[in-house]
Design a protein around this motif. Structure first.
Motif, mmCIF file in Angstrom:
data_model
loop_
_atom_site.group_PDB
_atom_site.id
_atom_site.type_symbol
_atom_site.label_atom_id
_atom_site.label_comp_id
_atom_site.label_asym_id
_atom_site.label_seq_id
_atom_site.Cartn_x
_atom_site.Cartn_y
_atom_site.Cartn_z
ATOM 1 N N ASN A 177 0.828 -1.208 0.000
ATOM 2 C CA ASN A 177 0.000 0.000 0.000
ATOM 3 C C ASN A 177 0.859 1.253 0.000
ATOM 4 O OD1 ASN A 177 -2.675 1.285 0.232
ATOM 5 N ND2 ASN A 177 -1.938 1.943 2.249
ATOM 6 N N ARG A 178 1.954 1.232 0.774
ATOM 7 C CA ARG A 178 2.866 2.376 0.790
ATOM 8 C C ARG A 178 3.489 2.581 -0.584
ATOM 9 N NH1 ARG A 178 5.941 1.335 6.559
ATOM 10 N NH2 ARG A 178 4.419 2.414 7.861
ATOM 11 N N LEU A 183 3.980 5.515 -5.854
ATOM 12 C CA LEU A 183 3.942 5.530 -7.314
ATOM 13 C C LEU A 183 2.817 6.431 -7.830
ATOM 14 C CD1 LEU A 183 4.646 1.761 -8.002
ATOM 15 C CD2 LEU A 183 6.096 3.681 -8.693
ATOM 16 N N GLN A 184 1.709 6.466 -7.115
ATOM 17 C CA GLN A 184 0.620 7.367 -7.502
ATOM 18 C C GLN A 184 1.061 8.832 -7.400
ATOM 19 O OE1 GLN A 184 -2.797 6.141 -5.031
ATOM 20 N NE2 GLN A 184 -3.846 5.599 -6.926
ATOM 21 N N SER A 194 -4.321 -5.036 -7.145
ATOM 22 C CA SER A 194 -5.283 -6.121 -6.983
ATOM 23 C C SER A 194 -4.824 -7.034 -5.852
ATOM 24 C CB SER A 194 -5.427 -6.930 -8.280
ATOM 25 O OG SER A 194 -4.225 -7.611 -8.583
ATOM 26 N N ARG A 195 -5.721 -7.913 -5.442
ATOM 27 C CA ARG A 195 -5.410 -8.896 -4.411
ATOM 28 C C ARG A 195 -5.944 -10.246 -4.858
ATOM 29 N NH1 ARG A 195 -4.525 -9.416 1.209
ATOM 30 N NH2 ARG A 195 -5.529 -11.263 2.093
ATOM 31 N N ARG A 196 -5.093 -11.261 -4.824
ATOM 32 C CA ARG A 196 -5.502 -12.607 -5.193
ATOM 33 C C ARG A 196 -4.907 -13.584 -4.204
ATOM 34 N NH1 ARG A 196 -4.097 -10.253 -9.903
ATOM 35 N NH2 ARG A 196 -2.187 -11.447 -10.252
ATOM 36 N N ARG A 197 -5.792 -14.437 -3.711
ATOM 37 C CA ARG A 197 -5.387 -15.365 -2.657
ATOM 38 C C ARG A 197 -4.818 -14.563 -1.498
ATOM 39 N NH1 ARG A 197 -2.999 -20.091 -6.738
ATOM 40 N NH2 ARG A 197 -5.023 -20.481 -7.723
ATOM 41 N N ARG A 198 -3.578 -14.744 -1.124
ATOM 42 C CA ARG A 198 -3.034 -14.002 0.016
ATOM 43 C C ARG A 198 -1.961 -13.016 -0.421
ATOM 44 N NH1 ARG A 198 -1.184 -18.565 4.006
ATOM 45 N NH2 ARG A 198 -0.711 -16.783 5.349
ATOM 46 N N MET A 199 -1.933 -12.707 -1.716
ATOM 47 C CA MET A 199 -0.913 -11.823 -2.259
ATOM 48 C C MET A 199 -1.516 -10.486 -2.659
ATOM 49 S SD MET A 199 2.011 -13.492 -2.236
ATOM 50 C CE MET A 199 3.057 -12.743 -3.490
ATOM 51 N N GLU A 200 -0.750 -9.426 -2.440
ATOM 52 C CA GLU A 200 -1.107 -8.081 -2.880
ATOM 53 C C GLU A 200 -0.263 -7.738 -4.102
ATOM 54 O OE1 GLU A 200 -3.347 -6.066 -1.515
ATOM 55 O OE2 GLU A 200 -3.814 -7.103 0.362
ATOM 56 N N TYR A 201 -0.904 -7.186 -5.141
ATOM 57 C CA TYR A 201 -0.228 -6.934 -6.406
ATOM 58 C C TYR A 201 -0.313 -5.468 -6.809
ATOM 59 C CZ TYR A 201 -0.439 -12.003 -7.193
ATOM 60 O OH TYR A 201 -0.290 -13.358 -7.072
ATOM 61 N N LEU A 202 0.788 -4.948 -7.335
ATOM 62 C CA LEU A 202 0.802 -3.714 -8.104
ATOM 63 C C LEU A 202 1.182 -4.105 -9.520
ATOM 64 C CD1 LEU A 202 2.834 -1.306 -5.779
ATOM 65 C CD2 LEU A 202 0.372 -1.719 -5.799
ATOM 66 N N TYR A 203 0.553 -3.494 -10.518
ATOM 67 C CA TYR A 203 0.901 -3.912 -11.869
ATOM 68 C C TYR A 203 0.663 -2.801 -12.888
ATOM 69 C CZ TYR A 203 -4.151 -4.675 -12.611
ATOM 70 O OH TYR A 203 -5.511 -4.510 -12.723
ATOM 71 N N PHE A 213 8.475 2.967 -16.132
ATOM 72 C CA PHE A 213 8.937 2.358 -14.889
ATOM 73 C C PHE A 213 10.344 1.784 -15.054
ATOM 74 C CE2 PHE A 213 9.211 -1.125 -11.781
ATOM 75 C CZ PHE A 213 8.949 -0.418 -10.618
ATOM 76 N N LEU A 214 10.623 1.131 -16.174
ATOM 77 C CA LEU A 214 11.961 0.595 -16.422
ATOM 78 C C LEU A 214 12.995 1.722 -16.435
ATOM 79 C CD1 LEU A 214 11.295 -2.103 -19.183
ATOM 80 C CD2 LEU A 214 11.844 -2.506 -16.781
ATOM 81 N N ASN A 215 12.622 2.857 -16.972
ATOM 82 C CA ASN A 215 13.524 4.000 -16.972
ATOM 83 C C ASN A 215 13.749 4.523 -15.560
ATOM 84 O OD1 ASN A 215 15.072 6.068 -18.411
ATOM 85 N ND2 ASN A 215 13.446 7.472 -17.783
#
Length: 230
Positions: A177-178, A183-184, A194-203, A213-215
């Motif tokens: 979340n931080r 990034l925002q 998003s959240r799936r199962r027990r994992m939190e994702y940024l994408y 982002f690569l830069n």
């Protein structure tokens, strides 16, 4: 998007290109100690598991399929805090790849090192609870180093020949979340969550955001490769 969602062949393709990007990042020179601390802090916060040992101190465990990250983490902990780390290698039951298990010593010195990185305590699952990171990441170079550490520890990227997708995933929802808010506030990329199962994702799932982002994280060779393929 992670293990179990794709065939073994597709997963190997994803990990192959991810390893290509992470290898570049792990060999990239870091000229400032504050940037190195920011990068290390991201790895510890997002990927670290803390184990309360019998002597009363915590050890820190990092599991990764990327040997470049494992090597960088061991050297960085020793260089910055003179901490010893052990490493073991085992085979993943899911895709036959090697998994590197890095574990730091549990001592007064290690506790001081973790505290310097913002560690306060850990929950029942070993996820660390940390102080606010904002004071550590005032400068642009420190923030970008933190993003680099986040991808190095928990990132995946799809080969641009196969599509556009980059993610950072962790079980530590507070730290995800931080990172999401950071990034925002940059206002340079359209990050999703998003959240799936027990994992939190940024994408990111479009080519422009991935290139930006690569830069930001300094993966310039990977960026050129991505742009050429695009």
């Amino acid at each position: 998007y992670r293990k179990g969602c794709h065939s073994k062949r597709v997963w190997q393709e994803i990990m192959s290109y991810t390893a290509f990007v992470k290898k570049e990042l792990s060999y990239k020179d870091i000229s400032k100690s504050c940037c190195e601390k920011s990068l290390l802090s991201a790895i510890v916060r997002l990927e670290g598991k803390f184990i309360h040992e019998k002597n009363g101190y915590y050890s820190l465990r990092i599991n990764t399929q990327d040997n470049s990250e494992a090597r960088w983490f061991i050297f960085a902990m020793n260089r910055m805090y003179s901490l010893h780390s052990d490493i073991r290698i085992r085979k993943s039951r899911l895709n036959d790849s090697s998994v590197f298990l890095v574990k730091t010593e549990a001592s007064y010195a290690s506790q001081a090192a973790y505290s310097d990185l913002g560690f306060m305590d850990a929950d029942d699952e070993g996820n660390g609870r940390f102080t606010d990171i904002s004071e550590l990441l005032i400068s642009v170079c420190d923030r970008y180093a933190y993003y680099r550490g986040a991808f190095l520890s928990c990132g995946l990227i799809k080969d641009p020949d196969k599509g556009y997708y980059l993610e950072i995933a962790s079980k530590n929802g507070i730290e995800i979340n931080r990172l999401f808010k950071m990034l925002q506030e940059e206002s340079l990329v359209n990050v999703k969550r998003s959240r799936r199962r027990r994992m939190e994702y940024l994408y990111f799932n479009n080519s422009e955001d991935i290139s930006t982002f690569l830069n930001m994280i300094g993966a310039h060779n990977s960026l050129m490769d991505s742009e050429n393929k695009r």
